[in-house]
Design a protein around this motif. Structure first.
Motif, PDB file in Angstrom:
ATOM      1  N   ALA A 100       2.134  31.870  35.381  1.00 45.20           N
ATOM      2  CA  ALA A 100       3.440  32.135  36.004  1.00 45.20           C
ATOM      3  C   ALA A 100       4.863  31.261  35.843  1.00 45.20           C
ATOM      4  O   ALA A 100       4.798  30.726  36.270  1.00 45.20           O
ATOM      5  CB  ALA A 100       4.076  33.276  37.023  1.00 45.20           C
ATOM      6  N   THR A 101       4.928  30.553  34.103  1.00 44.60           N
ATOM      7  CA  THR A 101       5.729  29.781  34.386  1.00 44.60           C
ATOM      8  C   THR A 101       7.076  29.545  32.985  1.00 44.60           C
ATOM      9  O   THR A 101       7.653  28.938  33.021  1.00 44.60           O
ATOM     10  CB  THR A 101       5.357  28.624  33.530  1.00 44.60           C
ATOM     11  N   SER A 102       6.598  31.242  33.155  1.00 43.31           N
ATOM     12  CA  SER A 102       7.734  31.868  31.651  1.00 43.31           C
ATOM     13  C   SER A 102       9.654  31.758  32.466  1.00 43.31           C
ATOM     14  O   SER A 102      10.153  31.616  31.755  1.00 43.31           O
ATOM     15  CB  SER A 102       7.905  33.155  31.843  1.00 43.31           C
ATOM     16  N   ASN A 103       9.844  31.447  33.805  1.00 42.38           N
ATOM     17  CA  ASN A 103      11.013  31.988  34.729  1.00 42.38           C
ATOM     18  C   ASN A 103      11.426  30.522  35.245  1.00 42.38           C
ATOM     19  O   ASN A 103      11.667  30.420  36.278  1.00 42.38           O
ATOM     20  CB  ASN A 103      11.308  32.696  35.199  1.00 42.38           C
ATOM     21  N   PRO A 104      11.556  29.388  34.533  1.00 41.64           N
ATOM     22  CA  PRO A 104      11.935  27.337  35.072  1.00 41.64           C
ATOM     23  C   PRO A 104      12.881  28.366  35.925  1.00 41.64           C
ATOM     24  O   PRO A 104      13.676  28.367  34.930  1.00 41.64           O
ATOM     25  CB  PRO A 104      11.367  26.409  34.909  1.00 41.64           C
ATOM     26  N   VAL A 105      13.405  28.100  37.462  1.00 44.69           N
ATOM     27  CA  VAL A 105      15.073  28.191  37.781  1.00 44.69           C
ATOM     28  C   VAL A 105      15.327  26.608  37.248  1.00 44.69           C
ATOM     29  O   VAL A 105      15.217  25.362  37.235  1.00 44.69           O
ATOM     30  CB  VAL A 105      14.917  28.063  39.354  1.00 44.69           C
ATOM     31  N   TYR A 122       9.656  27.745  39.946  1.00 40.72           N
ATOM     32  CA  TYR A 122       9.727  29.113  39.088  1.00 40.72           C
ATOM     33  C   TYR A 122      10.605  29.870  39.349  1.00 40.72           C
ATOM     34  O   TYR A 122       9.498  30.522  40.622  1.00 40.72           O
ATOM     35  CB  TYR A 122       8.393  29.279  38.704  1.00 40.72           C
ATOM     36  N   GLU A 123      11.376  30.723  38.796  1.00 47.65           N
ATOM     37  CA  GLU A 123      11.170  32.409  39.670  1.00 47.65           C
ATOM     38  C   GLU A 123      10.069  33.459  39.352  1.00 47.65           C
ATOM     39  O   GLU A 123       9.717  33.500  38.001  1.00 47.65           O
ATOM     40  CB  GLU A 123      12.700  33.344  39.118  1.00 47.65           C
TER      41      GLU A 123
END
Length: 285
Positions: A100-105, A122-123
């Protein structure tokens, strides 16, 4: 006459002795005898079973006051009160989080304190009752001794309080987040964390923050670090340098039984909330 009297007395005494020998042992005495025998036979076992219990805050020896024992076996969570239930598929959770690396903060790429290593938060998009503010990061695990055990070995710059009270680093499993991340994303103090290390999962609270300049990530309490890596003899000056620990942060979930005036927490409440949350853990597709 004297001879017959002597014989009669001898026979009477013999009869009394026979009755005493034949009488059953009272239940209370019989139980007491069996308890003594069991205690003697189990004494070595009991001594060995405590060898991995809580570490004493001064000497490093073991005590067993808070049911937060450190298991010395590298592949077992037996006896660790804040360990995840054995029915939870830790490997599946780890695999889903690592992918799950599509939403880096943004602005949440922190150093770990080891060379130029960086750790990106990551979120996570959750499909469960975990609520919002769920994040994950893979980092190392250095030892934080702030709180009532701030004088632990190797902790030269320790502080007598954590960010949320006077927690004991040797009696409470907690993890640490950068202060700026906590402020920007409204992470609640003492919020739940699921920590995956050595393919095992344990629960902790976000009991302290890092406000150094620059801020770093990848810290946990003395108890948490020693539970994750029981054979590495970690302390305030020696951490686990490899960035292979996964921290799952539930920023809006706080277990009950936490008093900022107490050095300990209700570990049962922590484990109960952790198991409930992780049994429902599912990322949105």
């Amino acid at each position: 006459m004297l001879q017959s009297t002597f014989v009669a007395r001898f026979l009477f005494l013999l009869a009394v002795v026979s009755i005493v020998i034949a009488a059953p042992i009272p239940r209370g005495l019989r139980n007491a005898r069996s308890m003594i025998a069991r205690d003697d036979s189990d004494s070595d076992t009991a001594s060995n079973s405590n060898s991995g219990s809580d570490w004493d805050s001064e000497s490093g020896s073991s005590s067993n006051t808070d049911n937060t024992s450190v298991d010395s076996g590298s592949n077992s969570t037996s006896g660790v009160a804040f360990a995840a239930d054995s029915s939870i598929d830790v490997a599946a959770i780890l695999q889903s989080v690592e992918s799950a690396t599509s939403n880096p903060v943004s602005d949440a790429n922190y150093g770990t304190g080891h060379d130029s290593n960086k750790a990106q938060i990551y979120e996570l998009d959750m499909d469960s009752s975990a609520g919002r503010s769920v994040y994950a990061v893979e980092a190392d695990m250095d030892v934080d001794c702030d709180g009532t055990d701030y004088q632990c070995q190797g902790n030269d710059d320790g502080q007598s309080e954590t960010s949320y009270g006077a927690l004991s680093a040797k009696r409470v499993p907690f993890y640490v987040l950068p202060q700026s991340f906590v402020d920007q994303h409204n992470i609640k103090g003492n919020s739940l964390g699921a920590i995956i290390c050595n393919n095992k999962m344990f629960y902790a609270i976000m009991g302290d923050t890092n406000g150094d300049s620059p801020e770093v990530i990848g810290e946990a309490s003395w108890l948490m670090a020693r539970t994750c890596f029981p054979n590495d003899d970690l302390d305030g000056a020696k951490g686990h340098d490899q960035s292979d620990v996964t921290y799952i942060i539930f920023g809006s979930l706080v277990p009950g039984g936490i008093n900022e005036d107490s050095p300990t927490i209700d570990v049962d409440s922590l484990q109960e909330l952790g198991d409930k949350t992780m049994k429902e853990f599912k990322l949105s597709s």
